[in-house]
Design an enzyme around this catalytic site. Structure first.
Site, PDB file in Angstrom:
ATOM      1  N   THR B 190       1.124  -1.212   0.076  1.00 15.20           N
ATOM      2  CA  THR B 190      -0.011   0.097   0.142  1.00 15.20           C
ATOM      3  C   THR B 190       0.894   1.149   0.077  1.00 15.20           C
ATOM      4  OG1 THR B 190      -0.329  -0.180   2.226  1.00 15.20           O
ATOM      5  CG2 THR B 190      -1.938  -1.085   1.165  1.00 15.20           C
ATOM      6  N   LYS B 216       4.309  -6.867   4.271  1.00 10.68           N
ATOM      7  CA  LYS B 216       4.156  -5.349   4.035  1.00 10.68           C
ATOM      8  C   LYS B 216       3.982  -4.368   5.111  1.00 10.68           C
ATOM      9  CE  LYS B 216       0.286  -3.429   3.003  1.00 10.68           C
ATOM     10  NZ  LYS B 216      -0.360  -2.697   3.747  1.00 10.68           N
ATOM     11  N   THR B 234      -1.781  -1.599   7.066  1.00 10.08           N
ATOM     12  CA  THR B 234      -1.641  -2.747   7.857  1.00 10.08           C
ATOM     13  C   THR B 234      -0.639  -3.640   7.726  1.00 10.08           C
ATOM     14  OG1 THR B 234      -4.168  -2.949   7.854  1.00 10.08           O
ATOM     15  CG2 THR B 234      -2.924  -5.182   7.905  1.00 10.08           C
ATOM     16  N   GLU B 322       6.399   4.732   6.947  1.00 10.71           N
ATOM     17  CA  GLU B 322       5.983   5.730   6.481  1.00 10.71           C
ATOM     18  C   GLU B 322       6.903   7.151   7.051  1.00 10.71           C
ATOM     19  OE1 GLU B 322       1.327   4.995   5.885  1.00 10.71           O
ATOM     20  OE2 GLU B 322       1.867   6.046   7.497  1.00 10.71           O
ATOM     21  N   ASN B 452       0.678  11.449   6.277  1.00  7.39           N
ATOM     22  CA  ASN B 452      -0.817  11.093   6.888  1.00  7.39           C
ATOM     23  C   ASN B 452      -1.440  12.465   7.264  1.00  7.39           C
ATOM     24  OD1 ASN B 452      -0.696   8.171   7.539  1.00  7.39           O
ATOM     25  ND2 ASN B 452       1.493   8.666   8.321  1.00  7.39           N
ATOM     26  N   SER B 457      -6.583  14.679  -1.520  1.00  4.24           N
ATOM     27  CA  SER B 457      -6.571  15.355  -2.571  1.00  4.24           C
ATOM     28  C   SER B 457      -7.627  14.777  -3.650  1.00  4.24           C
ATOM     29  CB  SER B 457      -5.341  15.477  -3.500  1.00  4.24           C
ATOM     30  OG  SER B 457      -4.764  14.360  -3.585  1.00  4.24           O
TER      31      SER B 457
END
Lengths: 457, 457
Positions: B190, B216, B234, B322, B452, B457
């Site tokens: 993701t 992931k 996740t 992230e 985050n 958008s």
């Protein structure tokens, strides 16, 4: 080596981020009439040189002129409690809750400073005691009737050579006016952007009593302060009332009010080594009235006034949180018990994903729900009973995001209209019982990372 | 209203922040020889349209060609567990740990989707079962021998009309090569920036068995996955081995290895509704060998290999967190028990103040200590026994920051030299006992807030 460091920081490996400016909060410190402050308390805020000289006030004194004065405090639950925490707790135990003064320094936390730090904190307490009009001086073997708070850098020795003469000099600047209280509130500040000072009044019989409070943040704020026994920027708060209250009743009121105010806020989820909230009551506003005990019918009048001012000052701390652009109320309702509601409200309030979504003004209820569901509870949640909504601060209708487990088709324009405001309320209804808890938090911004992540210059 | 929104976002109220660029991580996905993958497993990764078309792979299939295949899984402890979590858990219960296939979609988490979500997840499992060579087709009343995982947006219905035909089409792309495994790993992604795929081998008697794993991230990562019973981006992970292992032993090994890998990582402290790690064992690599049980002398060989590959993949998830620019190992030693050590390592790993200091490459041990002291433990810490140090990754001498409660005079140049590296290790020694726990976390950067917090958008 120098070249390696330079390489990492060279402009070729940097990225630019455009963030909202954090709002100016100077207007939140407004003049208060001199007659509104509790009688029989003298305060001051002076610069003694804990912070760089010349500089802002870094030492606050609060002195009662009526003895004995009742005192109570709650202290951080952190295992690495700082020296002033240990000393203040010892003072209250030794004086059985009678202390007439408080000294606060900012710029150095006197935390993780070993035996020397403890000796320094005791020296501060004794020095202050000996400046209080009307108290006999204490020897090194007697307990001083003064509490100590420190906030600032961890692991650095206290500059006692500047503090002790500073305390003697500060005595001469004591006074009762707004300017005096305002200077004292400034002396509490570390990364705060405005001083936090509030007053209120309440009636005990025919007496109108007064209550004043000071607090400070603005980082390492997620207090869990407990009464004596077990408990950087740091949460510090001090309250003074001219109501007559016994030490035991004072502790009970402070414990109750702390749970619903300072122990229900989070800025960054980090608990400090120095968190302390202290409360003094000298009875100067109700001459001849005996000290309030817990079972007195008017005890709750005092406790409610205290809870109110502590909530107000706790919210100011969050509003001034490092990098904060929003004050967010998290209201968890329908829990089986207060502890469950409080645990969920705390988890939502510390979720990095929720807090960045709030910064982005994004109605991301999935993140709220994931945080809610991650808390171990006394009884498991039923997802089909849980609702999440945004409560507009203008009194207009709540905006439902999730209703009894079913996602709503959210009006994004309306959501944005609510989330663009500085004050936001999130309500989570669990549908299990009747207990509730409120928590106050702020958003997570670029500015937060700058304040705490930029390499020390 | 539009004008109010515009005003908030107008350039006059923005500030610019200069951040380090997050390092490119593409090199962490390297070719693996085709012969290294476990025998008897076919995989694929295809684009079926859960994500925007045309786009990257968003559906992964993993199929064993040897039946029965043992299967085990651990699932999120979140109360709002997603439909695929519930379905996979039910499958394992109904088949008594025999499942031959796995389907994974990214782009939609199928979480908080009610009864329809559950029906959709069952449909996916059945559709996959019916594509597995050598298995009799199942009716709607029989349990399919297939597990399901989903990751992506919460609260949106699964686009089943694209997924079901996609599963049928995906069957034709199944294969055993690195390209097949790599496509499958890509279909898990993701907000990840690179696919996470690793292999290793281990010996059982004369047999060289193989083990492959995919994982992931890269946000909402703070898993606490537990075996069936009670458990966005996740954490998803899938493992396949051609060793013969009984379902019960498989669950035991997975539980042990999860605790020391995926349940010991944090990116943002947020637990997802979908976290799942599954493990398949088909015995194709050890023909004729009976299934390993827990009491078999070679069970630990398998368990160690599994723990190793799971730690490797868990660390890749953190490294790709992230906005992360660093992989930080937090090693808490000298605890009375594993739970205390793990709780402290977890608290340090989720501290916003510690994580921003790491981004700033600042040896701020006070923040580490405050986090350490905030954890309620089975027995209170003794501050005079606690030491904190930085462990250089090049094997050179540790840098002491705090020794048995006493701050060290830190060589800031040396500290910076250690902290400027991408890999950092913090060691906290409690001095109370012999137990220890490791945790892996990342730093907290401007880029994290951008990912985050930027308005959708």
């Amino acid at each position: 080596m120098a070249s390696r460091i330079f390489k990492r920081w060279s402009s070729s490996t940097t990225t630019t981020f455009i963030g909202k400016q954090t709002p100016s909060k100077a207007h939140l410190h407004q003049p208060i009439p001199d007659f509104a402050f509790p009688r029989g308390f003298l305060v001051s805020g002076t610069h003694v040189g804990v912070k760089k000289s010349p500089g802002p006030p870094d030492l606050a004194l609060l002195v009662s002129s009526k003895h004995p004065t009742s005192a109570a405090a709650v202290f951080t639950a952190n295992a690495f409690r700082a020296a002033p925490v240990t000393v203040s707790e010892d003072v209250l135990a030794q004086t059985k809750g009678r202390a007439s003064a408080l000294v606060v320094n900012s710029g150095c936390a006197n935390a993780v400073t070993g035996a020397q730090g403890l000796a320094d904190a005791w020296s501060m307490a004794r020095a202050v005691h000996n400046q209080v009009p009307g108290l006999p001086t204490v020897s090194d073997s007697e307990p001083p009737a003064a509490l100590v708070m420190s906030t600032g850098v961890i692991g650095q020795p206290l500059p006692l050579a500047r503090i002790l003469p500073g305390i003697a000099a500060a005595r001469k600047t004591l006074g009762e006016s707004f300017e005096h209280w305002s200077s004292a509130a400034r002396a509490f500040m570390t990364t705060d952007t405005f001083p936090k000072l509030r007053v209120r009044t309440f009636k005990l019989g025919d007496h109108e009593c007064r209550l004043a409070g000071i607090s400070k943040g603005a980082g390492m704020i997620h207090p869990r302060m407990v009464p004596p026994g077990p408990l950087h920027a740091t949460l510090l708060a001090a309250f003074a009332t001219d109501a007559p209250v016994s030490p035991r009743a004072l502790t009970a009121a402070l414990t109750y009010a702390s749970a619903r105010s300072f122990n229900s806020i989070s800025i960054d989820g980090d608990m400090s080594t120095n968190d302390t909230a202290a409360l003094f009551a000298n009875g100067a506003g109700a001459p001849g009235m005996p000290e309030l005990q817990e079972n007195h019918p008017e005890f709750n009048v005092f406790r409610n006034a205290l809870t109110g001012i502590m909530q107000e000052l706790a919210q100011l701390v969050v509003r001034d949180g490092e990098g904060a652009t929003k004050l967010v109320t998290v209201d968890v309702q329908g829990a089986l018990n207060y502890e469950d509601a409080h645990a969920i409200a705390s988890r939502i309030s510390t979720s990095a994903l929720v807090k960045t979504a709030l910064y982005g003004e994004d109605a991301n209820w999935g993140r709220i729900l994931a945080a809610t569901g991650s808390v171990p509870l006394s009884k498991a949640l039923d997802p089909t009973r849980v609702s999440v909504s945004l409560i507009p601060r203008d009194g207009s209708a709540p905006l439902s995001l999730l209703t009894r487990g079913e996602p709503e088709k959210v009006d994004e324009v309306r959501a944005k209209e609510i989330l663009v405001e500085e004050d936001i309320e999130i309500r989570v209804e669990l549908g299990l019982g009747k207990e509730s808890a409120k928590y106050w938090t702020c958003d997570f911004s670029y500015e937060y990372v700058r304040i705490n992540g930029d390499y020390r210059s």
